[in-house]
Design a protein around this motif. Structure first.
Motif, PDB file in Angstrom:
ATOM      1  N   VAL A 142      57.407  43.771  58.615  1.00 12.02           N
ATOM      2  CA  VAL A 142      57.937  42.715  59.467  1.00 12.02           C
ATOM      3  C   VAL A 142      59.446  42.658  59.268  1.00 12.02           C
ATOM      4  N   ASP A 201      63.635  38.805  60.985  1.00  7.21           N
ATOM      5  CA  ASP A 201      63.478  37.722  61.960  1.00  7.21           C
ATOM      6  C   ASP A 201      62.020  37.510  62.371  1.00  7.21           C
ATOM      7  N   GLY A 202      61.082  38.117  61.636  1.00  8.39           N
ATOM      8  CA  GLY A 202      59.657  37.837  61.833  1.00  8.39           C
ATOM      9  C   GLY A 202      58.921  38.708  62.828  1.00  8.39           C
ATOM     10  N   THR A 257      52.298  37.668  61.076  1.00 11.53           N
ATOM     11  CA  THR A 257      52.649  36.250  61.056  1.00 11.53           C
ATOM     12  C   THR A 257      52.493  35.669  59.657  1.00 11.53           C
ATOM     13  N   SER A 266      55.291  37.060  57.388  1.00 17.47           N
ATOM     14  CA  SER A 266      56.557  36.421  57.708  1.00 17.47           C
ATOM     15  C   SER A 266      56.606  35.001  57.142  1.00 17.47           C
ATOM     16  N   SER A 312      59.123  33.699  54.191  1.00 18.29           N
ATOM     17  CA  SER A 312      60.037  32.592  54.422  1.00 18.29           C
ATOM     18  C   SER A 312      59.845  31.494  53.380  1.00 18.29           C
TER      19      SER A 312
END
Length: 161
Positions: A36, A39-40, A73, A76, A80
């Motif tokens: 990933v 920025d995802g 997802t 990511s 984060s």
């Protein structure tokens, strides 16, 4: 696993696809792998066609809801969260995160450009072996994951879905 089409891709992109496929095929207990961007966005996946297939056929048993997009997802989000936690605790850069669950494990490892490598594995996998092979991938991929290659990989993922 169905090998993604690498026709028309640069040598670097084909090599990264090969490294990713090798990680899934050679490491016992690994279900799926994804890379990933910072920025995802999903750049690479061990099963790039699954995002579309999961929507049509329903969930698969061996992946997070059966979709490579779901794994991206999750990776990511974990990335984060851990980066934020490390900043709050003055812990420096996050190198690796592992989540052990009753029915599986998720590993997230930083790649030098801010991208993340994520692995979904069985609950009985040898965590040290998974982490070792992830570190090998990061060591081999980190220096070639340039902005141009990220753009190429992003475009190839969009066309695969």
């Amino acid at each position: 696993m169905t090998a993604p089409s690498t026709l028309g891709l640069s040598t670097e992109a084909r090599n990264l696809h090969w490294l990713l496929s090798n990680l899934v095929e050679e490491v016992p207990g690994v279900h799926s792998v994804t890379v990933v961007s910072s920025d995802g966005l999903m750049l690479l996946s061990s099963d790039p066609g699954l995002a579309a297939a999961a929507a049509e056929d329903g969930p698969r048993q061996d992946g997070p809801r059966g979709s490579s997009a779901d794994l991206a997802t999750i990776v990511s989000g974990i990335g984060s969260l851990t980066i934020g936690a490390a900043k709050l605790m003055d812990g420096g850069g996050v190198k690796q995160t592992m989540v052990a669950m009753e029915e599986g494990s998720v590993f997230v490892m930083s790649i030098s450009d801010g991208s993340l490598l994520g692995v979904h594995a069985t609950p009985d996998c040898d965590m040290s072996v998974v982490a070792y092979h992830m570190a090998l991938f990061v060591g081999r991929a980190g220096h070639v994951l340039t902005p141009e290659l990220r753009s190429e990989l992003r475009k190839s993922m969009e066309s695969a879905q």
